[in-house]
Motif scaffolding. Structure first.
Motif, PDB file in Angstrom:
ATOM      1  N   GLU A   1       0.813  -1.227   0.000  1.00 54.45           N
ATOM      2  CA  GLU A   1       0.000   0.000   0.000  1.00 54.45           C
ATOM      3  C   GLU A   1       0.843   1.273   0.000  1.00 54.45           C
ATOM      4  N   LEU A   2       2.120   1.167   0.396  1.00 54.69           N
ATOM      5  CA  LEU A   2       2.956   2.363   0.533  1.00 54.69           C
ATOM      6  C   LEU A   2       4.166   2.371  -0.380  1.00 54.69           C
ATOM      7  N   GLY A   3       4.613   1.203  -0.824  1.00 58.30           N
ATOM      8  CA  GLY A   3       5.807   1.124  -1.639  1.00 58.30           C
ATOM      9  C   GLY A   3       7.001   0.620  -0.839  1.00 58.30           C
ATOM     10  N   THR A   4       8.186   0.923  -1.316  1.00 53.86           N
ATOM     11  CA  THR A   4       9.421   0.431  -0.712  1.00 53.86           C
ATOM     12  C   THR A   4       9.962   1.430   0.301  1.00 53.86           C
ATOM     13  N   ILE A   5      10.323   0.934   1.468  1.00 55.44           N
ATOM     14  CA  ILE A   5      10.947   1.756   2.508  1.00 55.44           C
ATOM     15  C   ILE A   5      12.371   1.263   2.678  1.00 55.44           C
ATOM     16  N   LYS A   6      13.331   2.162   2.480  1.00 53.93           N
ATOM     17  CA  LYS A   6      14.746   1.790   2.531  1.00 53.93           C
ATOM     18  C   LYS A   6      15.431   2.553   3.656  1.00 53.93           C
ATOM     19  N   ALA A   7      16.328   1.885   4.347  1.00 52.43           N
ATOM     20  CA  ALA A   7      17.023   2.498   5.477  1.00 52.43           C
ATOM     21  C   ALA A   7      17.967   3.592   4.986  1.00 52.43           C
ATOM     22  N   GLU A   8      17.909   4.766   5.630  1.00 50.05           N
ATOM     23  CA  GLU A   8      18.874   5.821   5.340  1.00 50.05           C
ATOM     24  C   GLU A   8      20.247   5.418   5.872  1.00 50.05           C
ATOM     25  N   THR A   9      20.274   4.895   7.079  1.00 46.58           N
ATOM     26  CA  THR A   9      21.487   4.336   7.678  1.00 46.58           C
ATOM     27  C   THR A   9      21.207   2.873   7.992  1.00 46.58           C
ATOM     28  N   PRO A  10      21.831   1.935   7.298  1.00 43.99           N
ATOM     29  CA  PRO A  10      21.537   0.513   7.536  1.00 43.99           C
ATOM     30  C   PRO A  10      21.789   0.132   8.987  1.00 43.99           C
ATOM     31  N   PRO A  11      20.930  -0.687   9.556  1.00 42.13           N
ATOM     32  CA  PRO A  11      21.172  -1.147  10.923  1.00 42.13           C
ATOM     33  C   PRO A  11      22.308  -2.162  10.975  1.00 42.13           C
ATOM     34  N   VAL A  12      22.938  -2.252  12.118  1.00 46.18           N
ATOM     35  CA  VAL A  12      23.827  -3.376  12.394  1.00 46.18           C
ATOM     36  C   VAL A  12      22.929  -4.557  12.734  1.00 46.18           C
ATOM     37  N   VAL A  13      23.055  -5.653  12.003  1.00 43.98           N
ATOM     38  CA  VAL A  13      22.137  -6.784  12.169  1.00 43.98           C
ATOM     39  C   VAL A  13      22.881  -7.974  12.774  1.00 43.98           C
ATOM     40  N   ILE A  14      22.352  -8.450  13.895  1.00 44.18           N
ATOM     41  CA  ILE A  14      22.855  -9.656  14.539  1.00 44.18           C
ATOM     42  C   ILE A  14      21.732 -10.690  14.569  1.00 44.18           C
ATOM     43  N   LEU A  15      21.976 -11.853  13.974  1.00 44.93           N
ATOM     44  CA  LEU A  15      21.024 -12.953  14.035  1.00 44.93           C
ATOM     45  C   LEU A  15      21.622 -14.048  14.913  1.00 44.93           C
ATOM     46  N   THR A  16      20.804 -14.664  15.746  1.00 43.87           N
ATOM     47  CA  THR A  16      21.303 -15.747  16.583  1.00 43.87           C
ATOM     48  C   THR A  16      20.469 -17.008  16.378  1.00 43.87           C
ATOM     49  N   SER A  17      21.101 -18.136  16.627  1.00 40.91           N
ATOM     50  CA  SER A  17      20.422 -19.429  16.541  1.00 40.91           C
ATOM     51  C   SER A  17      21.066 -20.389  17.522  1.00 40.91           C
ATOM     52  N   ASN A  18      20.237 -21.159  18.220  1.00 44.39           N
ATOM     53  CA  ASN A  18      20.731 -22.226  19.101  1.00 44.39           C
ATOM     54  C   ASN A  18      20.835 -23.554  18.360  1.00 44.39           C
ATOM     55  N   ARG A  19      20.590 -23.502  17.064  1.00 51.03           N
ATOM     56  CA  ARG A  19      20.705 -24.644  16.151  1.00 51.03           C
ATOM     57  C   ARG A  19      19.783 -25.802  16.524  1.00 51.03           C
ATOM     58  N   THR A  20      18.547 -25.475  16.903  1.00 49.34           N
ATOM     59  CA  THR A  20      17.551 -26.522  17.083  1.00 49.34           C
ATOM     60  C   THR A  20      17.031 -27.006  15.730  1.00 49.34           C
ATOM     61  N   ARG A  21      17.283 -26.222  14.688  1.00 52.92           N
ATOM     62  CA  ARG A  21      17.045 -26.646  13.309  1.00 52.92           C
ATOM     63  C   ARG A  21      18.032 -25.892  12.426  1.00 52.92           C
ATOM     64  N   GLU A  22      18.202 -26.357  11.197  1.00 54.00           N
ATOM     65  CA  GLU A  22      19.122 -25.705  10.271  1.00 54.00           C
ATOM     66  C   GLU A  22      18.459 -24.484   9.633  1.00 54.00           C
ATOM     67  N   ILE A  23      19.232 -23.437   9.450  1.00 54.06           N
ATOM     68  CA  ILE A  23      18.771 -22.229   8.779  1.00 54.06           C
ATOM     69  C   ILE A  23      19.104 -22.354   7.295  1.00 54.06           C
ATOM     70  N   HIS A  24      18.203 -21.867   6.436  1.00 55.88           N
ATOM     71  CA  HIS A  24      18.323 -22.063   4.995  1.00 55.88           C
ATOM     72  C   HIS A  24      19.560 -21.370   4.429  1.00 55.88           C
ATOM     73  N   ASP A  25      20.146 -21.989   3.390  1.00 56.91           N
ATOM     74  CA  ASP A  25      21.355 -21.459   2.763  1.00 56.91           C
ATOM     75  C   ASP A  25      21.154 -20.050   2.214  1.00 56.91           C
ATOM     76  N   ALA A  26      19.965 -19.749   1.682  1.00 63.01           N
ATOM     77  CA  ALA A  26      19.735 -18.429   1.088  1.00 63.01           C
ATOM     78  C   ALA A  26      19.935 -17.318   2.107  1.00 63.01           C
ATOM     79  N   LEU A  27      19.543 -17.564   3.343  1.00 61.51           N
ATOM     80  CA  LEU A  27      19.736 -16.568   4.393  1.00 61.51           C
ATOM     81  C   LEU A  27      21.185 -16.553   4.867  1.00 61.51           C
ATOM     82  N   ARG A  28      21.783 -17.729   4.992  1.00 59.92           N
ATOM     83  CA  ARG A  28      23.182 -17.792   5.429  1.00 59.92           C
ATOM     84  C   ARG A  28      24.089 -17.013   4.483  1.00 59.92           C
TER      85      ARG A  28
END
Length: 308
Positions: A172-199
């Motif tokens: 409804e609004l279009g694309t919203i893009k970060a002016e300053t990209p966030p620092v992104v931290i992802l965590t996993s305890n490996r109870t399942r495998e995370i997909h290769d595309a995200l890795r």
């Protein structure tokens, strides 16, 4: 002596691995050089950092420390089974939209197309963590996507556009893009495998249990009131415990809690009776507690006291 946290401007970052080690230390985080290198590269290359490891080894704490020391706001998305777009990215305030429609109709406005366009305005948008992290309000962010392995696999697809270009598309609004990209931290305890595309969109680091020297350094920061002898023996006991075949090995968080609990009980060193009484602070499953309590705990106490 506990270091004073060093805050640097959000637009800059540590210029070397050594500076990254110092930056994390100023936030009371004792990192080995491999982890500090991964953090430094993620900051320098503006890439998300995917941290895997056992629960309680300090993955989540990395994001908190970076927010504190980089002078950024922390935006946390806690993942869970059934997490969907409305909870993670955005939702519409349907109550306010309905009220707007009724007010417009009462005022004699009958242009349905204009009305529909008006109610899908930013005023009625409820920003969830993923959207909050790329909007400028509040300044640059550290986005923590915590325990991604708890979310359903289809949810990972929601993250691909965000992690690739730090932007999201709202029909409804279009694309919203970060002016300053966030620092992104992802965590996993490996109870399942995370997909290769995200890795592939992330830098990766496995956060392992610390060695004895580093764990003692962590206790000096996180349990400063504990006697030195007690801290030394607690670390030796836990290090031995992690070599056993337990259902759930104790993490650093449990080591800190246990040392703090023993200090509250005025212990100055380990003894088998006190260990048996407090194993529920260190171990979280009854089968593990039953296995360790008694003769096994007494033997581990003797080994811990004899440890260099």
């Amino acid at each position: 002596m506990t270091p004073t946290a060093t805050t640097i401007p959000a637009t800059t970052g540590p210029r070397s691995v050594d500076e990254t080690v110092a930056l994390l230390a100023s936030g009371d985080y004792v990192a080995d050089r491999a982890l500090a290198t991964a953090v430094h590269l993620a900051l320098a290359m503006h890439r998300p950092l995917f941290l895997e490891g056992e629960a309680g080894v300090g993955k989540t704490e990395i994001a908190k420390v970076l927010a504190k020391t980089l002078g950024r706001r922390l935006v946390r998305l806690q993942c869970y089974d059934g997490l969907d777009l409305a909870s993670a990215l955005y939702d519409w305030n349907y109550t306010r939209q309905l009220l707007e429609i009724r007010l417009a109709e009462a005022a004699g406005q009958h242009d349905k197309e204009a009305l529909a366009k008006g109610i899908f305005d930013r005023r009625f948008l409820i920003e969830r963590p993923l959207l909050q992290a790329i909007t400028p309000e509040g300044g640059p962010a550290v986005l923590l996507i915590d325990e991604l392995d708890r979310a359903d696999e289809p949810f990972e697809a929601f993250l691909l556009e965000l992690l690739a270009d730090f932007q999201v598309t709202i029909p409804e609004l279009g694309t919203i893009k970060a002016e300053t990209p966030p620092v992104v931290i992802l965590t996993s305890n490996r109870t399942r495998e995370i997909h290769d595309a995200l890795r592939r969109r992330c830098l990766y680091h496995w956060v392992d249990f610390p060695d004895a020297e580093r764990e003692r350094a962590i206790l000096r920061l996180k349990a400063p009131g504990a006697p030195e002898k007690l801290s030394h023996q607690v670390v030796a006991f836990v290090q031995k415990l992690r070599q056993m075949d337990l259902f759930k090995m104790p993490g650093v968080a449990e080591t800190i809690d246990w040392c703090g609990a023993l200090s509250h009980l005025d212990a100055v060193e380990l003894d088998p009776a006190r260990v048996d009484e407090t194993l529920g602070v260190l171990l979280k499953y009854q089968d593990d507690i039953a296995r360790i309590r008694g003769a096994e705990a007494a033997a581990l106490v003797s080994e811990a006291k004899a440890a260099p």
